[in-house]
Structures are given as structure tokens and as C-alpha cells.
Design an enzyme around this catalytic site. Structure first.
Site, PDB file in Angstrom:
ATOM      1  N   ASP A   9       0.879  -1.161   0.000  1.00  0.00           N
ATOM      2  CA  ASP A   9       0.000   0.000   0.000  1.00  0.00           C
ATOM      3  C   ASP A   9       0.931   1.230   0.000  1.00  0.00           C
ATOM      4  O   ASP A   9       2.111   1.110   0.359  1.00  0.00           O
ATOM      5  CB  ASP A   9      -0.856  -0.054   1.266  1.00  0.00           C
ATOM      6  CG  ASP A   9      -1.629   1.214   1.503  1.00  0.00           C
ATOM      7  OD1 ASP A   9      -2.379   1.624   0.611  1.00  0.00           O
ATOM      8  OD2 ASP A   9      -1.473   1.804   2.599  1.00  0.00           O
ATOM      9  N   ASP A  11      -0.029   5.147   0.804  1.00  0.00           N
ATOM     10  CA  ASP A  11      -0.271   6.110   1.896  1.00  0.00           C
ATOM     11  C   ASP A  11      -0.224   5.415   3.252  1.00  0.00           C
ATOM     12  O   ASP A  11      -1.034   4.531   3.515  1.00  0.00           O
ATOM     13  CB  ASP A  11      -1.670   6.736   1.757  1.00  0.00           C
ATOM     14  CG  ASP A  11      -1.819   7.552   0.491  1.00  0.00           C
ATOM     15  OD1 ASP A  11      -1.140   8.571   0.384  1.00  0.00           O
ATOM     16  OD2 ASP A  11      -2.610   7.152  -0.382  1.00  0.00           O
TER      17      ASP A  11
HETATM   18  P1  B16 Z   1      -6.523  10.130  -4.062  1.00  0.00           P
HETATM   19  P2  B16 Z   1      -3.802   3.974  -0.211  1.00  0.00           P
HETATM   20  C1  B16 Z   1      -5.710   5.849  -0.431  1.00  0.00           C
HETATM   21  O1  B16 Z   1      -4.419   5.397  -0.640  1.00  0.00           O
HETATM   22  C2  B16 Z   1      -5.809   6.689   0.829  1.00  0.00           C
HETATM   23  O2  B16 Z   1      -5.526   5.886   1.960  1.00  0.00           O
HETATM   24  C3  B16 Z   1      -7.208   7.239   0.944  1.00  0.00           C
HETATM   25  O3  B16 Z   1      -7.334   8.003   2.116  1.00  0.00           O
HETATM   26  C4  B16 Z   1      -7.509   8.085  -0.290  1.00  0.00           C
HETATM   27  O4  B16 Z   1      -8.837   8.606  -0.245  1.00  0.00           O
HETATM   28  C5  B16 Z   1      -7.331   7.237  -1.544  1.00  0.00           C
HETATM   29  O5  B16 Z   1      -6.013   6.696  -1.561  1.00  0.00           O
HETATM   30  C6  B16 Z   1      -7.555   8.027  -2.827  1.00  0.00           C
HETATM   31  O6  B16 Z   1      -6.530   8.970  -2.957  1.00  0.00           O
HETATM   32  O7  B16 Z   1      -7.496  11.175  -3.627  1.00  0.00           O
HETATM   33  O8  B16 Z   1      -5.086  10.592  -4.065  1.00  0.00           O
HETATM   34  O9  B16 Z   1      -6.906   9.483  -5.378  1.00  0.00           O
HETATM   35  O10 B16 Z   1      -3.809   3.953   1.284  1.00  0.00           O
HETATM   36  O11 B16 Z   1      -4.657   2.909  -0.872  1.00  0.00           O
HETATM   37  O12 B16 Z   1      -2.413   4.059  -0.790  1.00  0.00           O
HETATM   38 MG    MG Z   2      -2.830   3.233   3.301  1.00  0.00          MG
END
Ligand code: B16
Ligand code: MG
Length: 214
Positions: A9, A11
Site C-alpha cells: 500500500d 499512503d
Molecule cells: P486520491 P492507499 C488511499 O491510498 C488513501 O488511503 C485514501 O485516504 C484516499 O482517499 C485514496 O487513496 C484516494 O486517494 O485522492 O489521491 O486518489 O492507502 O490505498 O495508498
Molecule cells: Mg494506506
């Protein structure tokens, strides 16, 4: 070795962009007069931008039109990207860097499995643009976590079945997605307490020991 590949993952696992998601949503919520705190923010981990907005709007005292929602999501993304463009390779935590180098040396394949549509920008900012063998992200999926799609696609890009891959996650939804897709998972942070987690870990530094066990 028990696994041939690791799907990370992004974030909250590779870097701390989860903090920037929080700060960007907080700006929007405060301006709209909507209550928002870190525990609500934890529910946004791994879920798509529009679903995140839906969770935030649960606390709103009025309803928002589709057009207003689209605009709020766009504004949040602009605020978030202002943080992202300030990131540098120095924002790749030392512990993560060491783990990535160790796995590369051991010829373990590595992929990203992130719901974010900003994945490529983030990887570029932290100097990992060409590091991973595959990148599956918010731009190639139709369902976000806990749907396993993002991990299933990452494994397909690596030409490996799920049983040969382990997913590393910081979110309960991500651990659930791994489980539903037939993947083992390593959970760090709150994900270490997820009901379906295979290997709970205090921090990512413990990952090589899991991979190198017989
Ligand atoms: P974006 P991950 C996710 O990333 C985040 O944890 C989540 O909080 C966010 O809404 C989602 O990506 C979409 O992100 O707005 O940049 O497209 O944890 O799956 O790496
Ligand atoms: Mg994450």
C-alpha cells in the site's frame, strides 16, 4: 521462500501522505463547518476520494448536490497536491528505504497497490518512480478497498497468483481486501489489529524477517 512478491500500500506504508490527506480534508471540512477529526480520518484510509467525501459529509447538517460534491473533492485534491509537490526523496522514511533495499537484493518482486490517483506523482517526488516492478493504483481500478481489485491487478501485472504475494497495509479495509483476494497480509499501525491480518507488525522494519522465514 514462502512468498515471491510483496504488494505495498502507499499512503501510510511507503510514506506518510496519510497526514496530508487529513490536513487537506480538514481544510475543506472546517470551511464548510463540518466536524472532522483523526478518528473519522482513519475511516478514509484506503477508500476512494469520493467515498471519503461521503464519509465526511455524514456529519454535515445539510445535503450536498452532486455538483457541489464534485467541486469539494476537486478542491481537496488541489490542497492535497500542494503538499505532494513539496515532497522530496527525504520524505521516504529511512526504515522503509532499508526494507526496500534488502528485498531488492534478495530479488523479491515488489509492487504498489494503492487506491490513490496521485500514486505516480508521489512515487516521483520520493525518488521511486522506476523502482517497483508493477504499479496498480486508483487509475486502473473501478472498486476501491475493501474490494480486492487493486491487489488482484497488481498480482496479474507481476504474473503471480495471490498465494505467492503478501500485501503490506496500514488500513483495516486494505487487510480485508487482501483477505478477500486470497492474499496473506502484513498489518502495521491500526491494521495490525484487523481481524483477518496474517502477520501483525509494529513497524515495517520487521517485514524481511517474515519473508525470509522458512
Ligand atoms: P486520491 P492507499 C488511499 O491510498 C488513501 O488511503 C485514501 O485516504 C484516499 O482517499 C485514496 O487513496 C484516494 O486517494 O485522492 O489521491 O486518489 O492507502 O490505498 O495508498
Ligand atoms: Mg494506506
Amino acid at each position: 521462500m514462502k512468498y515471491k512478491a510483496v504488494i505495498f500500500d502507499l499512503d501510510g506504508v511507503i510514506c506518510y501522505t496519510d497526514r496530508y490527506h487529513y490536513l487537506a480534508w480538514k481544510q475543506i471540512a472546517d470551511r464548510e463547518g463540518i466536524y472532522f477529526d483523526e478518528s473519522i480520518n482513519d475511516r478514509l484510509r484506503g477508500v476512494s476520494r469520493m467515498q471519503s467525501l461521503g464519509i465526511i459529509l455524514e456529519k454535515a447538517d445539510r445535503t450536498y448536490s452532486e455538483e457541489e460534491k464534485r467541486r469539494l473533492a476537486e478542491e481537496k485534491n488541489q490542497a492535497y497536491r500542494e503538499f505532494l509537490v513539496q515532497m522530496t526523496p527525504g520524505d521516504l522514511p529511512e526504515e522503509v528505504k532499508k526494507v526496500l533495499q534488502t528485498l531488492k537484493k534478495a530479488k523479491i518482486q515488489m509492487a504498489i497497490g494503492s487506491s490513490s490517483r496521485n500514486t505516480k506523482l508521489i512515487l516521483k517526488q520520493i525518488g521511486l518512480e522506476n523502482f517497483f516492478d508493477a504499479v496498480s493504483d486508483g487509475t486502473n481500478i473501478t472498486h476501491s478497498k475493501p474490494d480486492p481489485e487493486v491487489f488482484v491487478k497488481a498480482a496479474a501485472m507481476l504474473n503471480l497468483p495471490p498465494k505467492d504475494c503478501v500485501v503490506v497495509e496500514d488500513a483495516g479495509t486494505g487487510v480485508e481486501a487482501a483477505y478477500l483476494g486470497g492474499f496473506a497480509s502484513v498489518g502495521i499501525g491500526e491494521a495490525a489489529r484487523a481481524p483477518k491480518v496474517t502477520y501483525p507488525l509494529r513497524s515495517i522494519g520487521g517485514l524481511p524477517a517474515i519473508l525470509f522465514q522458512e
